[in-house]
Scaffold this motif. Sequence first.
Motif, PDB file in Angstrom:
ATOM      1  N   UNK A  29       0.822  -1.207   0.000  1.00 16.21           N
ATOM      2  CA  UNK A  29       0.000   0.000   0.000  1.00 16.21           C
ATOM      3  C   UNK A  29       0.859   1.262   0.000  1.00 16.21           C
ATOM      4  N   UNK A  30       1.931   1.264   0.785  1.00 20.24           N
ATOM      5  CA  UNK A  30       2.764   2.447   0.910  1.00 20.24           C
ATOM      6  C   UNK A  30       2.170   3.451   1.867  1.00 20.24           C
ATOM      7  N   UNK A  31       2.862   4.570   2.116  1.00 21.63           N
ATOM      8  CA  UNK A  31       2.386   5.583   3.083  1.00 21.63           C
ATOM      9  C   UNK A  31       1.187   6.333   2.531  1.00 21.63           C
ATOM     10  N   UNK A  32       0.479   6.984   3.423  1.00 23.25           N
ATOM     11  CA  UNK A  32      -0.731   7.705   3.012  1.00 23.25           C
ATOM     12  C   UNK A  32      -0.840   9.007   3.780  1.00 23.25           C
ATOM     13  N   UNK A  66       1.357   6.101  -3.396  1.00 19.34           N
ATOM     14  CA  UNK A  66       1.609   5.340  -4.614  1.00 19.34           C
ATOM     15  C   UNK A  66       0.427   5.338  -5.573  1.00 19.34           C
ATOM     16  N   UNK A  67      -0.775   5.694  -5.083  1.00 21.24           N
ATOM     17  CA  UNK A  67      -1.930   5.752  -5.973  1.00 21.24           C
ATOM     18  C   UNK A  67      -1.831   6.920  -6.947  1.00 21.24           C
ATOM     19  N   UNK A  68      -1.274   8.046  -6.493  1.00 19.72           N
ATOM     20  CA  UNK A  68      -1.125   9.218  -7.351  1.00 19.72           C
ATOM     21  C   UNK A  68       0.034  10.063  -6.837  1.00 19.72           C
ATOM     22  N   UNK A 110      15.344   9.361   5.088  1.00 13.72           N
ATOM     23  CA  UNK A 110      13.899   9.590   5.170  1.00 13.72           C
ATOM     24  C   UNK A 110      13.594  10.953   4.568  1.00 13.72           C
ATOM     25  N   UNK A 111      12.430  11.057   3.930  1.00 11.42           N
ATOM     26  CA  UNK A 111      12.029  12.284   3.249  1.00 11.42           C
ATOM     27  C   UNK A 111      10.645  12.707   3.717  1.00 11.42           C
ATOM     28  N   UNK A 112      10.436  14.013   3.756  1.00  9.32           N
ATOM     29  CA  UNK A 112       9.116  14.541   4.128  1.00  9.32           C
ATOM     30  C   UNK A 112       8.312  14.797   2.865  1.00  9.32           C
ATOM     31  N   UNK A 113       7.025  14.475   2.941  1.00 12.90           N
ATOM     32  CA  UNK A 113       6.126  14.582   1.792  1.00 12.90           C
ATOM     33  C   UNK A 113       4.892  15.371   2.208  1.00 12.90           C
ATOM     34  N   UNK A 114       4.402  16.201   1.308  1.00  9.44           N
ATOM     35  CA  UNK A 114       3.193  16.994   1.543  1.00  9.44           C
ATOM     36  C   UNK A 114       2.128  16.607   0.534  1.00  9.44           C
ATOM     37  N   UNK A 115       0.905  16.308   1.046  1.00  7.05           N
ATOM     38  CA  UNK A 115      -0.229  16.061   0.162  1.00  7.05           C
ATOM     39  C   UNK A 115      -0.828  17.413  -0.202  1.00  7.05           C
ATOM     40  N   UNK A 116      -0.648  17.851  -1.429  1.00 11.18           N
ATOM     41  CA  UNK A 116      -0.995  19.216  -1.823  1.00 11.18           C
ATOM     42  C   UNK A 116      -2.482  19.550  -1.644  1.00 11.18           C
ATOM     43  N   UNK A 117      -3.438  18.657  -1.990  1.00 15.67           N
ATOM     44  CA  UNK A 117      -4.850  19.023  -1.761  1.00 15.67           C
ATOM     45  C   UNK A 117      -5.203  19.218  -0.290  1.00 15.67           C
ATOM     46  N   UNK A 118      -4.431  18.627   0.627  1.00 16.52           N
ATOM     47  CA  UNK A 118      -4.736  18.741   2.061  1.00 16.52           C
ATOM     48  C   UNK A 118      -3.785  19.704   2.761  1.00 16.52           C
ATOM     49  N   UNK A 156       9.079   2.467  -4.317  1.00 19.05           N
ATOM     50  CA  UNK A 156       8.911   3.846  -4.776  1.00 19.05           C
ATOM     51  C   UNK A 156       9.496   4.084  -6.165  1.00 19.05           C
ATOM     52  N   UNK A 157       9.871   3.020  -6.867  1.00 18.34           N
ATOM     53  CA  UNK A 157      10.464   3.175  -8.183  1.00 18.34           C
ATOM     54  C   UNK A 157       9.502   3.919  -9.128  1.00 18.34           C
ATOM     55  N   UNK A 158      10.062   4.844  -9.899  1.00 24.91           N
ATOM     56  CA  UNK A 158       9.242   5.611 -10.829  1.00 24.91           C
ATOM     57  C   UNK A 158       8.631   6.855 -10.240  1.00 24.91           C
ATOM     58  N   UNK A 159       8.887   7.151  -8.976  1.00 30.29           N
ATOM     59  CA  UNK A 159       8.355   8.352  -8.324  1.00 30.29           C
ATOM     60  C   UNK A 159       9.504   9.265  -7.911  1.00 30.29           C
TER      61      UNK A 159
END
Length: 822
Positions: free
Chosen positions: A163-166, A175-177, A206-214, A798-801
């Motif tokens: 599933x990966x992180x969410x 990983x869905x988008x 480790x890397x920090x990620x932001x969900x742009x719509x939220x 995470x390949x391809x991202x």
Amino acid sequence: MRIFWSLVKKRLEAEPRKSEVLMAGLATFNFKLSQLYPGAGEHRINTCANPDCSNIGQQLTDRAARMSRWKEKRPDASPEQLQLVETHGPGAYKLAGADKKHRRVSRVFAYQNDPHVWSDQRTVRCLGQTHEGGICDSGFSILSPDHLKEEIDRLRNFNGVLDGPSCGACGKRFLDDPDEFALDGVHERSKDHEGNPLRRKRTPSSLRVLHKPCRGKKGARFAVALPHAGQKTTADNLRILGAVLNSAGIVDIQRMIGTAATGKKIGMSRIYDRIECLEGVFLAYEREMLRRWKDKVERSGEAVEHLLSHDDMVLTVNWETSTDRRNTQLNCAITADARSGYVYRLDVDFDPRATPLDMFNATYLDEVGMPQNLEQQYPNGKVRTAPKFSWQRPTGRYHEPQFFAACVNEIKAFQSRAKRRMPKKDKSQRTEKDEVIARTNGMIANIRMISEGWFGFPIDESEERGSFKGVTTKDIYTKGAHFALLKEMLPRGSIVLTTEQEATLPPLLPHIFDEEIREDRFAWLAMTFNKKATKPEKLGKVKEYRKARKRFHNDGMYAGRFDPWTDAQIVSEAFIADRMETALRGTAAHFQISNYRSEVFPLLWVRSSTQASGEIDKTVGFPMLPRHLRRTLKKVPFDQEELSQDLREELAPWVYKATLQPVSSFMNSLRERMSVAARAGSGGARVGGSYIQGAIFNPRTLIALLNIYRVHYNFFEPRPYACPYEEIDDLIDPPKLTPRALKIPGTDEFVDLPPRARRSRARMTPAMRHGMDAYTKRKDGTQDPPDIYRMLYRPWIYMGTKLGARFERARGQRKTEPAAFS
């Protein structure tokens, strides 16, 4: 609430059990098909499966709707045409009878004074017209499209392993988008707070990620670490991996790891964590390799024919507690490529994420403990309410007798522990213990009221049941999901699938491969062979077959039919056609089981004259063939012994391709190599299930080990493999003469011996034979399997991202440092 449950409990105890009820005098429910029909879903499962019927893939439609639609298209239609469309037009079905084995009796709650008998599964008959003008009349059982979709979602990412992180705000998975997420953190800055450029020696792990719509919401910004970041010692992980791949049990691994360096015993939870981490890395690696392979094949533009073999393997895991000595039976659906031996999928009908008792409470009890979600409303019929059918129940995706039994078993296991461990020195302590036991007895009674009294399921008292560390699923939904996901993995092309006579396949495969059937790109072969043949019997029949085939080839060359350069496949197909026999069970009985005696499938089965690949006395049926041959074959009676030469020549190539060898090879390897897959069944003079030392009791861990073994089998184990078609035709390279000598004892002299013909088999992994570029090329041109050490430390998931690219750079900068599983 207690008064309500106690009254119902007394009523349930006063009524006879289901087996004691005389069903003939009980009230029944009468329904119309339109009331029960749940739709067809994406895969059109509740529709006709006959490719030669006008109803193929057509959902149920109302008579009035058919009439109005036809009048719009054909305003000049005659009354006879309108009547035909009304009765047999697209979407015309009728509700048929029900099998006795599905009968249920409801005798609590609304029916405690008026027990009702009903069938938990209903059959639908097709009223459409076939291409010959007759009525199809093929039948299918009602299934739930929602349950099939849930099972596909469960197996797509292997129970959530991939599933990966969410996002913590909305739950959207990265990983869905990946484009919806942005890298966001201090590591992305190019300058510090004073404006000076930053010079970093390496990228963090480790890397920090932001969900742009939220953006701005709590949980929208989160850190992502490598899958193996929580593990520490590389050597331990490699030792665990080597142990589980070479017959070591969980207890053996516990003895092996940790004691030498620290003198302390490693905990089981740590071993399980390592196994689950390895499973995630292996599955992510496999998914990336399959994606690359699929892209390469589709870019090539070449016509592809997938030769697939499918079979089942049953594993029985140990019981979990000594108080509940019941084993858990798991069915594993396996599909492999016949040419290379590559095993595409292994899916187990067990959902380790589910917790039966919690699910029961959330589904069938409301906030105050009253029953809910038990009946279905039918506002426009004579029956206003009735108990939910299997395709309507939220728990219908599971094997429900085992589901309800697992709920009861969990409570009984707690009671056993409570009786032993709760203090009982004084009266107050004994009273507290009795109250706990009485309370849990009430919980068991509630479960039995709903499962046995309302839905008509007796508690499963058999020796095999589902563990309460998860729930077994219905095999038909797991099978459907298995083939749906298999089709997603394959490049576009034609498919030839060989299976055994499995009862769950006829209602599924025509719908899962609907597009391929319409485009004449799908063939389904069913076969059986003598699995009980002894080794001397096998060797004798193979020897006799090879002599007969060689003699046939020589005679054909004298007759001008063949020449020395004729392709061996052509010779084998001609040999099969010349000696093909109709297969019957006895003198005049169908060879196939009842599920395959349908208008959907041809009824003719034939016996093959080949004796190869260990498949002795092979018999082949043709459930689904290309359109012209299928329609021709449907006209042939099942017992017609005199087959025309043209039909023999058309069937011979399909008989030639039918094989289960790649799946059998994998299953035999798995049984031999993994002790945790040992059968925990009954044996000797024991009564009931037996406990196998070294086997495993946790189905979740067993599934992880199966996934690890399958990927390792595909990519990292070079082994000789003879494609079954090559073994039939002996197409492999001719043997080479190897010189030999025998040394005279006590001297340096040798005696020459006649040279021996040896055939060297290329040792390659199934993935290398399959054309996947995961191997390593040496300078001399030879190929090696990939380096498993390097595979373990790359961010395959995470390949391809953007995350994958950053982690890859970090890995490249750290490759000169001491490696660790971190």
